[in-house]
Design an enzyme around this catalytic site. Structure first.
Site: not given
Ligand code: SAH
Length: 338
Positions: A78, A91, A98, A102, A105, A325
């Protein structure tokens, strides 16, 4: 392009082919009208064009646009366009998924499937620039590598992608308008300095105390605050590029007075002009963190400012479409507009 030389073609063909691929987004070799039919057929037999396609595009109530890009192998990443007055920020992602887990996230709860290729990084920037033109009749002004993935764990491809964005044959961008955001891989921050990069660096700090940071960002166990401090000091000494710290103030976790002092002390110890961006927490389904209260935030910021730190508060954008975010996880909300 040694294959091309071996066919006896002139070297200027490389530029022509690159132009078709990088700038004109040719979907087939047949479109490459300034090449001979023979060369086009030969290339079609040997090579595949790996294009990025916009699978879906969603627009938030605040104007933020999220694009889901379908890659040649059907994976999705994305990218987001964040409009703010004349400022158009793209962005973009660096990996499919990933590996850093975290806790706050959404991407951290996906597996890391693969690294993006340099052209996939460049193509996202170009595609979002086109969206800015179509939707707002404005050029892109900033690019942040803050989408899915950890850019410093895909170092070579990310640098090549950014270099293409900077190069006059690519988008001709100033590196000063590009920011790479990292969860903090000390060794790679040192490498950025040694490679004399010209773009800006953002560190997702979120806690300036190892014990707390370990709890929310497992990468901190192998990249402690003192290792990060040394790498950032080195980065600044060598490049003089801007360093920004990102900090989400979670209620009752890292939003107390002591946390503010720790944050101020850590950032000041870098020995560089420091900016701290307080990012509003965007709730995700997988975790139960809560954003700090307005009153608390005021006190927190006043402590930082008294210590001479420049603080910006970044309000969340695109929350209603999971484009903010940390919310990028290939979910689709509401009807997608192709
Ligand atoms: N891996 C890189 C880039 C991707 S994350 C990094 O860690 O910096 C981009 C930014 O969004 C980081 O500052 C990250 O900490 C922040 N972020 C992640 N999840 C978030 C959430 N739920 N709410 C607000 N910001 C979040």
């Amino acid at each position: 392009m040694t294959w091309l030389e071996s066919t006896g073609e002139k070297s200027f063909r490389v530029k022509q082919i690159e132009d078709w691929l990088w700038n004109k987004w040719a979907k087939s070799f047949d479109e490459m009208a300034n090449l001979s039919k023979d060369l086009r057929t030969k290339m079609d037999e040997i090579f595949v064009i790996k294009n990025l396609e916009i699978a879906t595009q969603q627009k938030s109530n605040d104007g933020t646009i999220k694009a889901a890009f379908k890659l040649f192998d059907a994976n999705i990443v994305e990218g987001v366009l964040i409009p703010k007055g004349d400022r158009m920020t793209a962005c973009i992602s660096s990996q499919v998924g990933c590996s850093l887990t975290c806790k706050f996230c959404a991407t951290g709860y996906m597996d890391r499937k693969r690294n993006l290729e340099p052209f996939e990084i460049f193509d996202q920037a170009k595609a979002i620039a086109q969206i800015a033109e179509t939707e707002f009749s404005l050029p892109l002004t900033n690019i942040v590598m803050m989408g899915m993935g950890e850019p410093l764990l895909n170092y070579a491809n990310v640098l090549e992608g950014i270099n293409k964005i900077i190069s006059p044959q690519g988008m001709g961008w100033s590196p000063k308008r590009i920011t790479l955001s990292t969860a903090g891989i000390a060794k790679m921050i040192i490498k950025l300095a040694d490679d004399q990069v010209k773009f800006n660096l953002a560190l997702s700090l979120h806690a300036a105390n190892d014990e707390k940071r370990n709890q929310i960002m497992p990468i901190n166990e192998s990249n402690t605050l003192s290792a990060l401090k040394e790498s950032l000091r080195y980065f600044f000494q060598k490049t003089k590029n801007q360093i920004t710290f990102e900090y989400i103030a979670f209620q009752g976790f890292n939003d107390g007075e002591r946390d503010a002092h720790e944050l101020a002390n850590f950032t000041r110890s870098i020995g560089a002009p420091i900016k701290v961006n307080i990012i509003e927490y965007n709730p995700i389904a997988e975790a139960d963190f809560v954003n700090t209260s307005a009153d608390n935030l005021e006190l927190f910021i006043s402590i930082l400012e008294k210590k001479g730190i420049i603080v910006n508060v970044r309000r969340s954008r695109g929350k209603d479409i999971d484009a903010a975010c940390g919310q990028l996880a290939n979910k689709q909300k509401t009807a997608a507009v192709a």
